[in-house]
Design a protein around this motif. Structure first.
Motif, mmCIF file in Angstrom:
data_model
loop_
_atom_site.group_PDB
_atom_site.id
_atom_site.type_symbol
_atom_site.label_atom_id
_atom_site.label_comp_id
_atom_site.label_asym_id
_atom_site.label_seq_id
_atom_site.Cartn_x
_atom_site.Cartn_y
_atom_site.Cartn_z
ATOM 1 N N THR A 2 -20.454 27.036 78.095
ATOM 2 C CA THR A 2 -21.292 26.104 78.832
ATOM 3 C C THR A 2 -22.635 25.938 78.131
ATOM 4 O O THR A 2 -23.273 26.897 77.753
ATOM 5 N N THR A 3 -23.069 24.699 77.987
ATOM 6 C CA THR A 3 -24.301 24.405 77.264
ATOM 7 C C THR A 3 -25.459 24.193 78.224
ATOM 8 O O THR A 3 -25.282 24.061 79.440
ATOM 9 N N THR A 4 -26.667 24.127 77.648
ATOM 10 C CA THR A 4 -27.850 23.849 78.452
ATOM 11 C C THR A 4 -27.719 22.495 79.128
ATOM 12 O O THR A 4 -28.102 22.329 80.290
ATOM 13 N N THR A 5 -27.175 21.520 78.409
ATOM 14 C CA THR A 5 -26.972 20.192 78.979
ATOM 15 C C THR A 5 -26.083 20.260 80.213
ATOM 16 O O THR A 5 -26.374 19.660 81.260
ATOM 17 N N GLN A 6 -25.000 21.002 80.138
ATOM 18 C CA GLN A 6 -24.089 21.127 81.277
ATOM 19 C C GLN A 6 -24.746 21.840 82.455
ATOM 20 O O GLN A 6 -24.535 21.476 83.616
ATOM 21 N N HIS A 7 -25.542 22.849 82.160
ATOM 22 C CA HIS A 7 -26.239 23.560 83.230
ATOM 23 C C HIS A 7 -27.210 22.634 83.960
ATOM 24 O O HIS A 7 -27.291 22.649 85.200
ATOM 25 N N LEU A 8 -27.959 21.832 83.213
ATOM 26 C CA LEU A 8 -28.895 20.902 83.847
ATOM 27 C C LEU A 8 -28.143 19.820 84.623
ATOM 28 O O LEU A 8 -28.589 19.394 85.692
ATOM 29 N N HIS A 9 -27.005 19.384 84.100
ATOM 30 C CA HIS A 9 -26.187 18.420 84.831
ATOM 31 C C HIS A 9 -25.729 19.014 86.162
ATOM 32 O O HIS A 9 -25.659 18.304 87.184
ATOM 33 N N THR A 10 -25.393 20.291 86.172
ATOM 34 C CA THR A 10 -24.958 20.945 87.410
ATOM 35 C C THR A 10 -26.036 20.857 88.474
ATOM 36 O O THR A 10 -25.763 20.559 89.644
ATOM 37 N N VAL A 11 -27.285 21.114 88.078
ATOM 38 C CA VAL A 11 -28.396 21.043 89.034
ATOM 39 C C VAL A 11 -28.547 19.625 89.568
ATOM 40 O O VAL A 11 -28.660 19.403 90.785
ATOM 41 N N VAL A 12 -28.544 18.639 88.670
ATOM 42 C CA VAL A 12 -28.755 17.252 89.085
ATOM 43 C C VAL A 12 -27.623 16.764 89.982
ATOM 44 O O VAL A 12 -27.854 16.173 91.047
ATOM 45 N N VAL A 187 -33.575 29.235 81.641
ATOM 46 C CA VAL A 187 -33.921 28.697 82.965
ATOM 47 C C VAL A 187 -32.794 27.823 83.495
ATOM 48 O O VAL A 187 -32.431 27.904 84.674
ATOM 49 N N ALA A 188 -32.232 26.974 82.629
ATOM 50 C CA ALA A 188 -31.139 26.095 83.055
ATOM 51 C C ALA A 188 -29.916 26.897 83.468
ATOM 52 O O ALA A 188 -29.256 26.583 84.477
ATOM 53 N N ARG A 189 -29.603 27.940 82.714
ATOM 54 C CA ARG A 189 -28.444 28.778 83.043
ATOM 55 C C ARG A 189 -28.637 29.467 84.393
ATOM 56 O O ARG A 189 -27.716 29.517 85.221
ATOM 57 N N SER A 190 -29.832 29.980 84.624
ATOM 58 C CA SER A 190 -30.114 30.643 85.895
ATOM 59 C C SER A 190 -30.039 29.659 87.055
ATOM 60 O O SER A 190 -29.468 29.968 88.112
ATOM 61 N N ALA A 191 -30.600 28.465 86.877
ATOM 62 C CA ALA A 191 -30.596 27.460 87.940
ATOM 63 C C ALA A 191 -29.168 27.042 88.284
ATOM 64 O O ALA A 191 -28.794 26.954 89.458
ATOM 65 N N ALA A 192 -28.354 26.789 87.261
ATOM 66 C CA ALA A 192 -26.969 26.384 87.506
ATOM 67 C C ALA A 192 -26.194 27.497 88.201
ATOM 68 O O ALA A 192 -25.381 27.234 89.106
ATOM 69 N N GLY A 193 -26.433 28.739 87.812
ATOM 70 C CA GLY A 193 -25.759 29.856 88.456
ATOM 71 C C GLY A 193 -26.110 29.966 89.927
ATOM 72 O O GLY A 193 -25.241 30.240 90.769
ATOM 73 N N GLN A 194 -27.385 29.748 90.244
ATOM 74 C CA GLN A 194 -27.795 29.799 91.644
ATOM 75 C C GLN A 194 -27.160 28.672 92.455
ATOM 76 O O GLN A 194 -26.767 28.865 93.606
ATOM 77 N N VAL A 195 -27.072 27.487 91.850
ATOM 78 C CA VAL A 195 -26.423 26.372 92.535
ATOM 79 C C VAL A 195 -24.960 26.703 92.807
ATOM 80 O O VAL A 195 -24.448 26.499 93.917
ATOM 81 N N GLU A 196 -24.270 27.219 91.811
ATOM 82 C CA GLU A 196 -22.845 27.520 91.958
ATOM 83 C C GLU A 196 -22.602 28.606 92.995
ATOM 84 O O GLU A 196 -21.645 28.525 93.786
ATOM 85 N N ARG A 197 -23.466 29.623 93.010
ATOM 86 C CA ARG A 197 -23.280 30.686 94.005
ATOM 87 C C ARG A 197 -23.579 30.173 95.410
ATOM 88 O O ARG A 197 -22.882 30.515 96.371
ATOM 89 N N ALA A 198 -24.616 29.358 95.546
ATOM 90 C CA ALA A 198 -24.976 28.848 96.869
ATOM 91 C C ALA A 198 -23.894 27.946 97.435
ATOM 92 O O ALA A 198 -23.655 27.939 98.648
ATOM 93 N N LEU A 199 -23.234 27.189 96.562
ATOM 94 C CA LEU A 199 -22.189 26.267 97.005
ATOM 95 C C LEU A 199 -20.797 26.868 96.897
ATOM 96 O O LEU A 199 -19.807 26.168 97.108
ATOM 97 N N ASP A 200 -20.728 28.152 96.521
ATOM 98 C CA ASP A 200 -19.442 28.839 96.413
ATOM 99 C C ASP A 200 -18.539 28.142 95.400
ATOM 100 O O ASP A 200 -17.352 27.959 95.613
#
Length: 246
Positions: A2-12, A187-200
Motif C-alpha cells: 500500500t502506497t502513501t497515495t492509497q492511504h490518503l485516498h482511504t481517508v478521503v 502520517v498517511a499510513r496511521s490515518a488510513a489505519g485508524q479509518v479502517e479500524r474505526a469502520l471495521d
C-alpha cells in the motif's frame, strides 16, 4: 504494498462513512463487539471475573468528573475521537510540509507615484508595473497555497492537499525531499489505519486479558465486517455467535 497515495485516498473516500458511523448504533458484527455474549460459556467463575472487571470500569467512569453516570449516547464518541485525531495529525503534517516546500509569494514592485504617461516609454513602464503588481497579488492569493491562519480546512481537503504534494501537482511548491516524503507517508499510513479500524474494514486480532478455564490465552479474530471469532490457544475451544466448539 500500500502506497502513501492509497492511504490518503482511504481517508478521503471514507470520511463520509466515518460521519455516518459516528451517529450509528454499535452492531454485533463489529470487531470486539458482542463478545460478552460469545464468552458467556466460559463458566460461572470466568463470567464473574468478567463482570467484576466491567463493574470496576463503570465505577472509574462514575468517578470521572466529566461523566454523570453511564447513559446511552446519541453518537459513537470513539468514532468522533478518531476523526478528531486524524484531522489534527493531517493538519500538523500539512503545516510542517508547507513550511518547507511552499514558495513564498512573489514580492510586489515598489509603489510608484501617480503620474500621467506622456510618452510611449512611460506608458510601457506603467503597464509593466501594473502587470507585476497583479502577478504578485495573484500569486499571494493562489488557492493552491496552504494557509496557516483563518478557518482550518477539513480532513478530506487536507488529505487531498498532501496528495498533491506526493504526486507533484503544479503550484507554488518544490518537490518533496526524502525526509518529508517519509514523514508524510507515516502520517498517511496511521490515518488510513485508524479509518479502517474505526469502520471495521481491516482484519484484526487481539488477545484478551481474560483467560480460558484451562488457563490458556483467548485470541479474538474479526474485522472486515465479519462477526468476531474467539479461540483458546491452550485447549483449542472456539467461541462464535451461537457456536461453541471444543
Amino acid at each position: 504494498m500500500t502506497t502513501t497515495t492509497q492511504h490518503l485516498h482511504t481517508v478521503v473516500l471514507h470520511w463520509a462513512d466515518l460521519h455516518e458511523a459516528a451517529g450509528a448504533p454499535s452492531t454485533i458484527g463489529g470487531f470486539g463487539l458482542g463478545l460478552r455474549a460469545y464468552l458467556a460459556a466460559l463458566g460461572d467463575a470466568d463470567q464473574q471475573e468478567y463482570d467484576r472487571h466491567q463493574a470496576a470500569h463503570l465505577r472509574s467512569l462514575e468517578r470521572d468528573p466529566m461523566q454523570l453516570g453511564v447513559r446511552p449516547s446519541p453518537v459513537r464518541l470513539h468514532i468522533l475521537e478518531t476523526m478528531a485525531t486524524i484531522h489534527a495529525d493531517l493538519l500538523q503534517c500539512a503545516d510542517a510540509i508547507a513550511e518547507t516546500v511552499q514558495r513564498r509569494p512573489i514580492a510586489p514592485p515598489a509603489p510608484r507615484r501617480a503620474a500621467y504617461a506622456r510618452t510611449r516609454g512611460e506608458r510601457l513602464a506603467w503597464d509593466d508595473h501594473a502587470r507585476r503588481v497583479q502577478a504578485a497579488q495573484d500569486d499571494a492569493a493562489d488557492r493552491r497555497r496552504w494557509r496557516w491562519t483563518g478557518v482550518r480546512p477539513d480532513a478530506p481537503y487536507t488529505a487531498l492537499w498532501l496528495l498533491g504534494r506526493v504526486q507533484g501537482a503544479p503550484g507554488p511548491f518544490r518537490p518533496l525531499a526524502a525526509s518529508e516524503a517519509a514523514r508524510l507517508a507515516g502520517v498517511a499510513r496511521s490515518a488510513a489505519g485508524q479509518v479502517e479500524r474505526a469502520l471495521d474494514m481491516a482484519a484484526q486480532r487481539r488477545t484478551l486479558g481474560q483467560a480460558c478455564a484451562c488457563g490458556g490465552l483467548i485470541e479474538v479474530h474479526g474485522g472486515e465486517g465479519r462477526s468476531p471469532l474467539a479461540h483458546c490457544t491452550g485447549c483449542g475451544r472456539i467461541w462464535a455467535e451461537g457456536v461453541i466448539a471444543a
